[in-house]
Design an enzyme around this catalytic site. Structure first.
Site, PDB file in Angstrom:
ATOM      1  N   ARG A  88      -7.237   8.936  16.328  1.00 34.82           N
ATOM      2  CA  ARG A  88      -6.010   8.743  15.574  1.00 34.82           C
ATOM      3  C   ARG A  88      -5.786   9.937  14.630  1.00 34.82           C
ATOM      4  O   ARG A  88      -6.717  10.664  14.291  1.00 34.82           O
ATOM      5  CB  ARG A  88      -6.060   7.444  14.741  1.00 34.82           C
TER       6      ARG A  88
ATOM      7  N   TYR B  21       0.821  -1.213   0.000  1.00 30.76           N
ATOM      8  CA  TYR B  21       0.000   0.000   0.000  1.00 30.76           C
ATOM      9  C   TYR B  21       0.860   1.270   0.000  1.00 30.76           C
ATOM     10  O   TYR B  21       0.866   2.037  -0.972  1.00 30.76           O
ATOM     11  CB  TYR B  21      -0.926  -0.043   1.208  1.00 30.76           C
ATOM     12  N   ILE B  22       1.622   1.483   1.051  1.00 30.26           N
ATOM     13  CA  ILE B  22       2.436   2.694   1.126  1.00 30.26           C
ATOM     14  C   ILE B  22       3.608   2.592   0.150  1.00 30.26           C
ATOM     15  O   ILE B  22       3.985   3.575  -0.496  1.00 30.26           O
ATOM     16  CB  ILE B  22       2.930   2.934   2.564  1.00 30.26           C
TER      17      ILE B  22
ATOM     18  N   LYS C 153       1.927  -6.207   9.415  1.00 33.20           N
ATOM     19  CA  LYS C 153       1.494  -4.969  10.074  1.00 33.20           C
ATOM     20  C   LYS C 153       0.153  -5.038  10.801  1.00 33.20           C
ATOM     21  O   LYS C 153      -0.378  -4.006  11.207  1.00 33.20           O
ATOM     22  CB  LYS C 153       1.436  -3.851   9.034  1.00 33.20           C
TER      23      LYS C 153
ATOM     24  N   TYR D 141       3.554  -6.195  17.009  1.00 37.99           N
ATOM     25  CA  TYR D 141       3.795  -5.424  15.786  1.00 37.99           C
ATOM     26  C   TYR D 141       4.511  -4.115  16.120  1.00 37.99           C
ATOM     27  O   TYR D 141       5.552  -3.784  15.552  1.00 37.99           O
ATOM     28  CB  TYR D 141       2.487  -5.123  15.047  1.00 37.99           C
TER      29      TYR D 141
ATOM     30  N   ASN E 122      -7.154  -2.632   9.215  1.00 38.39           N
ATOM     31  CA  ASN E 122      -7.214  -1.182   9.384  1.00 38.39           C
ATOM     32  C   ASN E 122      -8.631  -0.675   9.170  1.00 38.39           C
ATOM     33  O   ASN E 122      -9.434  -1.281   8.454  1.00 38.39           O
ATOM     34  CB  ASN E 122      -6.246  -0.498   8.417  1.00 38.39           C
ATOM     35  N   LEU E 123      -8.926   0.457   9.780  1.00 37.45           N
ATOM     36  CA  LEU E 123     -10.288   0.977   9.797  1.00 37.45           C
ATOM     37  C   LEU E 123     -10.824   1.315   8.408  1.00 37.45           C
ATOM     38  O   LEU E 123     -11.932   0.908   8.042  1.00 37.45           O
ATOM     39  CB  LEU E 123     -10.349   2.218  10.694  1.00 37.45           C
TER      40      LEU E 123
ATOM     41  N   ARG F 264     -10.115  -3.870  21.494  1.00 36.77           N
ATOM     42  CA  ARG F 264      -9.185  -4.758  20.815  1.00 36.77           C
ATOM     43  C   ARG F 264      -7.823  -4.657  21.503  1.00 36.77           C
ATOM     44  O   ARG F 264      -7.346  -3.566  21.795  1.00 36.77           O
ATOM     45  CB  ARG F 264      -9.062  -4.348  19.341  1.00 36.77           C
TER      46      ARG F 264
ATOM     47  N   LYS G  85       8.675  -2.468  15.521  1.00 33.14           N
ATOM     48  CA  LYS G  85       9.097  -1.159  15.029  1.00 33.14           C
ATOM     49  C   LYS G  85      10.059  -0.495  16.012  1.00 33.14           C
ATOM     50  O   LYS G  85      11.062   0.103  15.613  1.00 33.14           O
ATOM     51  CB  LYS G  85       7.875  -0.260  14.790  1.00 33.14           C
TER      52      LYS G  85
ATOM     53  N   SER H 141       6.503   3.660  12.880  1.00 39.50           N
ATOM     54  CA  SER H 141       5.105   3.823  13.277  1.00 39.50           C
ATOM     55  C   SER H 141       5.014   4.619  14.572  1.00 39.50           C
ATOM     56  O   SER H 141       5.909   4.560  15.421  1.00 39.50           O
ATOM     57  CB  SER H 141       4.475   2.442  13.478  1.00 39.50           C
TER      58      SER H 141
ATOM     59  N   PHE I 117       9.994  -0.947   3.538  1.00 39.21           N
ATOM     60  CA  PHE I 117       8.596  -1.068   3.950  1.00 39.21           C
ATOM     61  C   PHE I 117       8.232  -2.485   4.391  1.00 39.21           C
ATOM     62  O   PHE I 117       7.306  -2.679   5.171  1.00 39.21           O
ATOM     63  CB  PHE I 117       7.660  -0.695   2.793  1.00 39.21           C
TER      64      PHE I 117
END
Length: 343
Positions: A234, A13-14, A87, A152, A202-203, A298, A156, A127, A83
């Protein structure tokens, strides 16, 4: 001559958005990716956007012999943007060893392989989770890093410590760790975006997949946090803004403007939005009602995380520009286009 840059996880993605930004800034890109949570079709979509298809090597970074072999044929790489990592917060809590093995062994292998070739210019995808549960908001780079709540996040934090330790004993190395807050959005072309395999962690992709009918309902994890509406807050940043920051960081390295061997920068907007605010904004821009329910908290989540990104503005000459509405609109357009292409 174009400067050659290695991008690990460049089909993700990124990573894919950063590859586009690099090509548009006249860099030559080599991608290493194991395609475990991405798709080789992304390479064709990058070409449609930029006119250039980057060199691609399918490679498991946990296999140091394979990594060394790839780099052996690319000795003229000027820098690496790393990257490649698992994640998912929840999955890392359930399978910590999987995350420690993948995220840390991969990092160590790429560093060892590059050290053997000479100097290192290295940009790390970090992150905001390295700050743990911050005692002061907004978060600056002066905030003390803490033991994150999830494995996770801890990978990092440990990774940053590895880079910092290496920078102390290798004077020729240059490390920049970019601490992202919450990337969302998609490229304006609608050709690349966030398309996780399986159930999203992810949301934003969970919201768009629920809206398009792939998911029955969206779960909101907790409404009893110490925030105005009880849901976690966030700092959401558009992935295209984020990609541009990587180009800025790379140029800082290659122009030898780093002030110390290991630097850290927050990448965010400085604005915090709650989960319910994101849902309401999505309903507004999409004109669709979301089916969601409040469930228990969560593991691994903290109440609030939002950035002070002034240091990146001063040193990288970078600032996030896109609004929340732009971020969410681009995510929704991407979801619709992606599903039309694949269904």
């Amino acid at each position: 001559m174009k400067k050659k840059v290695l991008v690990t996880g460049g089909c993700g993605y990124i990573g894919s958005h950063t590859v586009v930004a690099l090509i548009q800034n006249n860099f030559e890109v080599i991608i290493i990716d194991d395609l475990s949570n991405s798709n080789a079709q992304t390479l064709n979509n990058i070409k449609k956007i930029t006119g250039v298809k980057p060199t691609f090597c399918e490679c498991d970074l946990k296999d140091i012999h394979h990594v060394k072999n790839v780099l052996k044929y690319n000795k003229d790489i000027e820098a690496t943007i790393h990257f490649a990592a698992y994640k998912a917060v929840g999955e890392s809590v359930a399978q910590p060893l999987l995350y420690y093995q993948n995220n840390l062994v991969s990092l160590i292998n790429i560093l060892i392989s590059q050290l053997e070739l000479g100097n290192i210019n290295f940009i790390f995808s970090s992150s905001a989770t390295v700050y743990g549960n911050p005692k002061k908001l907004p978060i600056t780079e002066e905030n003390q890093t803490e033991r994150p709540f999830s494995p996770y996040g801890n990978t990092k934090k440990i990774a940053e410590e590895i880079l910092e330790d290496l920078s102390k004993v290798n004077a020729e190395s240059n490390m920049i760790s970019l601490r992202y807050f919450n990337p969302i959005g998609a490229h304006e072309s609608g050709l690349i975006g966030e398309l996780p395999t399986g159930i999203p962690n992810n949301l934003m992709p969970y919201i768009t997949q629920t809206a398009i009918g792939l998911r029955e309902k969206l779960s909101v994890y907790g409404n009893d946090y110490p925030t105005p509406d009880g849901t976690p807050i966030r700092d959401y940043i558009h992935v295209v803004d984020l990609a541009k920051a990587h180009v800025k960081a790379l140029k800082r390295q290659l122009q030898q403007k780093q002030e110390k061997n290991f630097e850290t920068f927050n990448l965010g907007t400085g604005n915090g939005y709650s989960v319910l605010e994101i849902i309401k904004t999505f309903e507004k821009v999409s004109n669709k009602k979301l089916n969601y329910e409040i469930v228990g908290r969560r593991n691994g989540d903290v109440p609030s995380l939002y950035a002070n990104a002034k240091l990146a503005e001063q040193k990288l000459l970078w600032k996030a520009n896109k609004s929340l509405e732009e971020m969410i609109t681009s995510s929704w357009l991407w979801e619709q286009k992606a599903r039309h292409q694949t269904l």
